[in-house]
Design a protein around this motif. Structure first.
Motif, PDB file in Angstrom:
ATOM      1  N   PRO A  34       0.821  -1.216   0.000  1.00 30.32           N
ATOM      2  CA  PRO A  34       0.000   0.000   0.000  1.00 30.32           C
ATOM      3  C   PRO A  34       0.856   1.268   0.000  1.00 30.32           C
ATOM      4  N   GLY A  35       0.353   2.293  -0.670  1.00 27.82           N
ATOM      5  CA  GLY A  35       1.000   3.601  -0.616  1.00 27.82           C
ATOM      6  C   GLY A  35       2.047   3.858  -1.671  1.00 27.82           C
ATOM      7  N   ILE A  36       2.356   2.882  -2.507  1.00 25.14           N
ATOM      8  CA  ILE A  36       3.282   3.082  -3.624  1.00 25.14           C
ATOM      9  C   ILE A  36       2.452   2.985  -4.895  1.00 25.14           C
ATOM     10  N   CYS A  85       6.007   7.326  -6.235  1.00 31.32           N
ATOM     11  CA  CYS A  85       6.716   6.233  -5.557  1.00 31.32           C
ATOM     12  C   CYS A  85       7.701   6.810  -4.538  1.00 31.32           C
ATOM     13  N   HIS A  86       7.382   8.014  -4.067  1.00 28.11           N
ATOM     14  CA  HIS A  86       8.210   8.698  -3.076  1.00 28.11           C
ATOM     15  C   HIS A  86       8.319   7.833  -1.817  1.00 28.11           C
ATOM     16  N   GLU A  88      22.017  -4.707  -0.926  1.00 33.00           N
ATOM     17  CA  GLU A  88      21.334  -5.993  -0.784  1.00 33.00           C
ATOM     18  C   GLU A  88      20.111  -5.938   0.118  1.00 33.00           C
ATOM     19  N   ALA A  89      19.970  -4.865   0.857  1.00 31.12           N
ATOM     20  CA  ALA A  89      18.793  -4.691   1.710  1.00 31.12           C
ATOM     21  C   ALA A  89      18.564  -3.204   1.916  1.00 31.12           C
ATOM     22  N   ILE A  90      17.299  -2.854   2.102  1.00 33.79           N
ATOM     23  CA  ILE A  90      16.966  -1.459   2.376  1.00 33.79           C
ATOM     24  C   ILE A  90      15.645  -1.421   3.144  1.00 33.79           C
ATOM     25  N   GLU A  91      15.484  -0.396   3.955  1.00 33.64           N
ATOM     26  CA  GLU A  91      14.222  -0.164   4.645  1.00 33.64           C
ATOM     27  C   GLU A  91      13.771   1.244   4.315  1.00 33.64           C
ATOM     28  N   VAL A  92      12.489   1.361   3.980  1.00 39.98           N
ATOM     29  CA  VAL A  92      11.938   2.665   3.629  1.00 39.98           C
ATOM     30  C   VAL A  92      10.641   2.901   4.378  1.00 39.98           C
ATOM     31  N   ASP A  93      10.360   4.172   4.621  1.00 40.76           N
ATOM     32  CA  ASP A  93       9.083   4.581   5.193  1.00 40.76           C
ATOM     33  C   ASP A  93       8.222   5.107   4.051  1.00 40.76           C
ATOM     34  N   VAL A  94       6.981   4.619   3.986  1.00 45.78           N
ATOM     35  CA  VAL A  94       6.048   5.054   2.952  1.00 45.78           C
ATOM     36  C   VAL A  94       5.369   6.334   3.450  1.00 45.78           C
ATOM     37  N   PRO A  95       5.323   7.389   2.631  1.00 47.46           N
ATOM     38  CA  PRO A  95       4.689   8.643   3.058  1.00 47.46           C
ATOM     39  C   PRO A  95       3.180   8.493   3.256  1.00 47.46           C
ATOM     40  N   GLU A  96       2.596   9.452   3.944  1.00 46.89           N
ATOM     41  CA  GLU A  96       1.147   9.469   4.164  1.00 46.89           C
ATOM     42  C   GLU A  96       0.384   9.587   2.849  1.00 46.89           C
ATOM     43  N   GLU A  97       0.879  10.435   1.924  1.00 49.27           N
ATOM     44  CA  GLU A  97       0.185  10.683   0.655  1.00 49.27           C
ATOM     45  C   GLU A  97       1.141  10.536  -0.514  1.00 49.27           C
ATOM     46  N   GLN A  98       0.620  10.092  -1.652  1.00 48.55           N
ATOM     47  CA  GLN A  98       1.419  10.026  -2.870  1.00 48.55           C
ATOM     48  C   GLN A  98       0.822  10.879  -3.993  1.00 48.55           C
TER      49      GLN A  98
END
Length: 109
Positions: A34-36, A49-50, A98-108
C-alpha cells in the motif's frame, strides 16, 4: 536474498524478499504494498513512488539525478531533504545494495 522492508505510516511493516534485483517501486507494485502508486511506470516523471529511506542505508544509495531531483520538489507528502527518494530510481540486489528499509509517506497523489 535481497530484501526491501516497507514501513507504513500506521506502523505496519512488509518485508519483500527479491528473487532477482528490482527497484523499490517495482517490487512494491508486484507485491501490492500500500501507498506506492508508480503512475508513470518508473520513468521518474510522477513522484508517486516517493519513499523516505531509513538513515542507515543512505550512504549506499546512488546519487540523485536531475530528473529525480526535479520530481522530489513536487511530492504530495513533505520532502525530507536527506531521506526522500523515488522508489523507481533505487535498485536493490545486484548493485551492492542488498537490503533497504523505507518509510512510505502518508500521501502520494
Amino acid at each position: 536474498m535481497p530484501t526491501i522492508t516497507y514501513h507504513q505510516p500506521g506502523g505496519d511493516t512488509q518485508v519483500i524478499e527479491l528473487e532477482k534485483p528490482d527497484r523499490i517501486m517495482q517490487a512494491a507494485l508486484k507485491n501490492s504494498v500500500p501507498g506506492i502508486v508508480g503512475e508513470c511506470g518508473g520513468q521518474a516523471m510522477c513522484a508517486t513512488c516517493h519513499v523516505y529511506v531509513r538513515e542507515e542505508y543512505l550512504d549506499a544509495l546512488p546519487e540523485i539525478g536531475d530528473d529525480e531531483e526535479e520530481m522530489l520538489e513536487v511530492t504530495a507528502s513533505e520532502r525530507d531533504e536527506r531521506r526522500s527518494r523515488l522508489g523507481c530510481q533505487i535498485e536493490v540486489g545486484g548493485s551492492g545494495l542488498e537490503a533497504i528499509e523505507v518509510d512510505v509517506p502518508e500521501e502520494q497523489v
